[in-house]
Design a protein around this motif. Sequence first.
Motif, PDB file in Angstrom:
ATOM      1  N   ALA A 190      36.234  30.573  27.635  1.00 24.46           N
ATOM      2  CA  ALA A 190      35.351  29.916  28.600  1.00 24.46           C
ATOM      3  C   ALA A 190      34.024  30.649  28.641  1.00 24.46           C
ATOM      4  CB  ALA A 190      35.986  29.904  29.983  1.00 24.46           C
ATOM      5  N   LEU A 191      32.999  29.908  28.979  1.00 27.86           N
ATOM      6  CA  LEU A 191      31.659  30.452  29.196  1.00 27.86           C
ATOM      7  C   LEU A 191      31.347  30.358  30.676  1.00 27.86           C
ATOM      8  CD1 LEU A 191      29.549  28.786  26.389  1.00 27.86           C
ATOM      9  CD2 LEU A 191      29.459  31.180  26.953  1.00 27.86           C
ATOM     10  N   LEU A 192      30.847  31.429  31.252  1.00 27.35           N
ATOM     11  CA  LEU A 192      30.331  31.412  32.624  1.00 27.35           C
ATOM     12  C   LEU A 192      28.861  31.779  32.542  1.00 27.35           C
ATOM     13  CD1 LEU A 192      32.979  33.256  34.850  1.00 27.35           C
ATOM     14  CD2 LEU A 192      32.401  30.840  34.865  1.00 27.35           C
ATOM     15  N   ALA A 193      28.020  30.878  32.975  1.00 22.65           N
ATOM     16  CA  ALA A 193      26.575  31.120  32.971  1.00 22.65           C
ATOM     17  C   ALA A 193      26.087  31.225  34.405  1.00 22.65           C
ATOM     18  CB  ALA A 193      25.854  29.988  32.251  1.00 22.65           C
ATOM     19  N   LEU A 200      33.011  43.715  39.745  1.00 20.24           N
ATOM     20  CA  LEU A 200      34.299  44.202  39.256  1.00 20.24           C
ATOM     21  C   LEU A 200      34.091  45.593  38.670  1.00 20.24           C
ATOM     22  CD1 LEU A 200      37.255  43.085  38.927  1.00 20.24           C
ATOM     23  CD2 LEU A 200      36.668  42.796  36.520  1.00 20.24           C
ATOM     24  N   SER A 201      34.606  46.593  39.357  1.00 18.08           N
ATOM     25  CA  SER A 201      34.388  47.975  38.933  1.00 18.08           C
ATOM     26  C   SER A 201      35.126  48.276  37.629  1.00 18.08           C
ATOM     27  CB  SER A 201      34.873  48.938  40.014  1.00 18.08           C
ATOM     28  OG  SER A 201      36.293  48.956  40.054  1.00 18.08           O
ATOM     29  N   GLU A 202      34.755  49.389  37.036  1.00 19.19           N
ATOM     30  CA  GLU A 202      35.387  49.846  35.809  1.00 19.19           C
ATOM     31  C   GLU A 202      36.890  50.036  36.018  1.00 19.19           C
ATOM     32  OE1 GLU A 202      35.036  53.812  33.046  1.00 19.19           O
ATOM     33  OE2 GLU A 202      33.212  53.047  33.970  1.00 19.19           O
ATOM     34  N   ILE A 233      38.990  38.161  37.172  1.00 18.58           N
ATOM     35  CA  ILE A 233      37.571  38.444  36.944  1.00 18.58           C
ATOM     36  C   ILE A 233      36.722  37.374  37.624  1.00 18.58           C
ATOM     37  CG2 ILE A 233      35.741  38.527  35.196  1.00 18.58           C
ATOM     38  CD1 ILE A 233      37.850  39.818  33.302  1.00 18.58           C
ATOM     39  N   ALA A 234      37.081  36.122  37.423  1.00 15.66           N
ATOM     40  CA  ALA A 234      36.332  35.022  38.048  1.00 15.66           C
ATOM     41  C   ALA A 234      36.359  35.133  39.564  1.00 15.66           C
ATOM     42  CB  ALA A 234      36.898  33.681  37.599  1.00 15.66           C
ATOM     43  N   ASP A 235      37.492  35.551  40.122  1.00 19.85           N
ATOM     44  CA  ASP A 235      37.597  35.732  41.572  1.00 19.85           C
ATOM     45  C   ASP A 235      36.625  36.810  42.050  1.00 19.85           C
ATOM     46  OD1 ASP A 235      38.774  35.162  44.117  1.00 19.85           O
ATOM     47  OD2 ASP A 235      39.932  37.024  43.931  1.00 19.85           O
ATOM     48  N   ALA A 236      36.565  37.924  41.325  1.00 21.67           N
ATOM     49  CA  ALA A 236      35.651  39.016  41.693  1.00 21.67           C
ATOM     50  C   ALA A 236      34.189  38.586  41.592  1.00 21.67           C
ATOM     51  CB  ALA A 236      35.905  40.238  40.812  1.00 21.67           C
ATOM     52  N   LEU A 237      33.899  37.676  40.680  1.00 17.77           N
ATOM     53  CA  LEU A 237      32.523  37.196  40.491  1.00 17.77           C
ATOM     54  C   LEU A 237      32.169  36.062  41.449  1.00 17.77           C
ATOM     55  CD1 LEU A 237      32.384  37.003  36.575  1.00 17.77           C
ATOM     56  CD2 LEU A 237      31.620  38.878  38.027  1.00 17.77           C
ATOM     57  N   GLY A 238      33.169  35.554  42.158  1.00 20.38           N
ATOM     58  CA  GLY A 238      32.945  34.393  43.023  1.00 20.38           C
ATOM     59  C   GLY A 238      32.858  33.112  42.215  1.00 20.38           C
TER      60      GLY A 238
END
Length: 184
Positions: free
Chosen positions: A5-8, A154-156, A170-175
């Motif tokens: 998937a691409l997230l822009a 999303l921290s290291e 990851i998507a959840d952390a990015l909103g």
Amino acid sequence: MYFAALLARTEDGWQASDTELDDVETLSDLTDLAREASVDEDTVLVFIEQEDAWFGVLRVEGEEDPRIYVSDAAMAARSSYGEILTDELLGGDEDDLADALDTLDLDGTEDGETEEQEDTEHSDGGAGPADAAGPGAVPAGPAGDRAILADLGLSEAELLALETDAMSEIADALGASEVLETAR
């Protein structure tokens, strides 16, 4: 089976799209695909996940060099799309990577070496399987830019802790959970 998937990132938040990788053969192809999805040279993330074996993130911002993270370089290097990412990370060519992989068994030990021998070598400070395989060996575990998503939420440490369903976390952390789900 792969999912990509691409997230822009845009002024209005994240936009997601399912991505076909059939025409992608090199890191340059993958980077170009990400840049085409960019709005005003904003951040674009390409996620590639192979079931629960490994996942990778490619981050592209404008004309800057892409940033790459792979959750398990050895597993990724065994797949066609993962090899694109690991080859860049490890700086080897395909023949070097193939030779290094040939010397490793799936359990991470060298050919003919038992896990017990491998454990003993590690505890004695000796060479592990990646060291024994020589230059260009593909290490098991994470590789690349571990801070690739730190400025996005999303921290290291959180990235390194991801195992299954990594893209959703990851998507959840990015909103961006909702937009990623529409792409699935």
